[in-house]
Design a protein around this motif. Sequence first.
Motif, short mmCIF file in Angstrom:
data_model
loop_
_atom_site.label_atom_id
_atom_site.label_comp_id
_atom_site.label_asym_id
_atom_site.label_seq_id
_atom_site.Cartn_x
_atom_site.Cartn_y
_atom_site.Cartn_z
N PHE A 64 0.84 -1.19 0.00
CA PHE A 64 0.00 0.00 0.00
C PHE A 64 0.88 1.24 0.00
O PHE A 64 1.83 1.34 0.78
N ASP A 65 0.58 2.19 -0.86
CA ASP A 65 1.25 3.49 -0.91
C ASP A 65 2.76 3.35 -0.92
O ASP A 65 3.46 3.77 0.01
N THR A 66 3.29 2.76 -2.00
CA THR A 66 4.73 2.57 -2.09
C THR A 66 5.46 3.87 -2.46
O THR A 66 6.66 3.85 -2.72
N THR A 67 4.76 5.02 -2.50
CA THR A 67 5.44 6.29 -2.67
C THR A 67 6.10 6.73 -1.37
O THR A 67 6.99 7.58 -1.38
N SER A 73 10.73 0.91 0.87
CA SER A 73 11.96 0.25 1.30
C SER A 73 11.68 -1.17 1.78
O SER A 73 12.50 -2.07 1.59
N THR A 74 10.52 -1.38 2.39
CA THR A 74 10.15 -2.72 2.84
C THR A 74 9.99 -3.65 1.65
O THR A 74 10.50 -4.79 1.65
N SER A 93 -0.15 -3.58 -5.87
CA SER A 93 -0.14 -2.35 -5.07
C SER A 93 -1.54 -1.76 -5.07
O SER A 93 -2.14 -1.55 -6.13
N LEU A 94 -2.06 -1.52 -3.88
CA LEU A 94 -3.42 -1.01 -3.72
C LEU A 94 -3.41 0.45 -3.31
O LEU A 94 -2.66 0.85 -2.43
N LYS A 95 -4.27 1.25 -3.94
CA LYS A 95 -4.40 2.66 -3.55
C LYS A 95 -5.28 2.82 -2.32
O LYS A 95 -5.04 3.69 -1.48
N GLU A 96 -6.30 1.98 -2.22
CA GLU A 96 -7.25 2.10 -1.12
C GLU A 96 -7.31 0.77 -0.38
O GLU A 96 -7.35 -0.30 -0.99
N ILE A 97 -7.29 0.85 0.95
CA ILE A 97 -7.26 -0.36 1.76
C ILE A 97 -8.66 -0.68 2.27
O ILE A 97 -9.20 0.01 3.13
#
Length: 330
Positions: A64-67, A73-74, A93-97
Motif C-alpha cells: 500500500f502506498d509505495t510512494t 523500502s520494505t 499495489s493497492l491505492k485504497e485499503i
Amino acid sequence: MTDVARAVGVSHQTVSRVLNDHPNVRPETRERVLEAIKSLGYRRNSAARALVTRHSGMLGVVCFDTTLYGPASTVYGIEQAARAAGYFISIVSLKEITRANVQEAIDHLADQGVDGIIVVAPQRSAAQAIADIPDGIPVVAVEGGHAPGASVVCVDQVAGATAVVEHLLELGHETVWHVAGPPDWLEAEARLLGWREVLEAAGRAAPKPLPGDWSPRSGYEAGRQLLRMPDVTAVFVANDQMALGVLRAFAEAGRDIPGEVSIAGFDDIPESEFFSPPLTTVRQDFAKVGSRSLDVLLRQMDSSGSADLERVVVPPEFVQRESTAGPPGP
C-alpha cells in the motif's frame, strides 16, 4: 535439456541432476554440462518446472502506498531477499485499503499460483483484512501489528520512539511535543505510544499531539502551530518527511535549530543527514525486515501450513545528529 545432453554425451537425467544440484554428479561432468548450458543459451521452462515440482517459484506481495519511504523500502528488502533465495516476486499495489480490495489482491495472486504471500500491512484495516485470506495459502504480515491468522514481522516502533524521547529528556528538556502520523497507521500508533509512555514514566506532562499525514506539508503546518507555543523546546516528529516540514517552518520564523528548539524524526531517509541541520532520527533496517519476512514465509511453506505462527521483531537504531541539543538557557 535433450540438446544439452546430446552436446555433452550424457543422459537427460544427468542434465536434470546438474540443474537441481544433485550431489551424485562427478565434478568434471557437472562442469561440462554447465558449459554446454551456457554455450547453447539454455533457459529453464518455469511453467513446466512448476508442473513437476508443484511449486511456481513465485511469491506474492500486497502493498500500500509505495510512494512513502517505509513501505517502498520494505518491498525492496523483500524483493532482494526473495531473489537471493531463488524466488520471483509478483506485486499488487493497492491505492485504497478495504477488505474487498485486499481479498481481490489475494485472489489475483492465488490465480497466479504463488507459493506464498507477504502482505505489507502498516494500516489497521489491512491487518484486519488478512483474516479473510483462505486457508492453505502461507502468509506473512509485515508491520501488521497482531494480524489475525498470520505470522508477523515488524520493527519495534515503540522502542524507536522511546529512544528519541529519552534522548531529549536526558538533554534537559522539560517535555517533548509530538507531531503524529495518521491515526489508522499501526506505526504511528506505536510511535505515539512510545512517546507517551516515556513522558508518563518520567512524570512529565504530555502535550496534545499535533496531527500529520506523513507529508512534509503536514509537518510544515504543524510547525507553524508549534511556533505559536512559546514553551516548545523539543519536538519528536513521527517521520523524517514531516520533520523536514517542521524544520522549514522554524527556519522561516528565524528560530535556531537546535539552539532554541530540538527536532528529531523517524525512519532515517537517505536525505536526513543532509537536512539543515542534519536530523537526529531512528533508522529501520528494511533489509533485515525483508530477509526475516522471507525466512518466516519459507518456514510456513515448508510446513504446508502446519507451522506455528511467529512474531519477529526487528530492533531499530537511534541515530544522533545535529538537530538536537540541550534547551536554551534562561
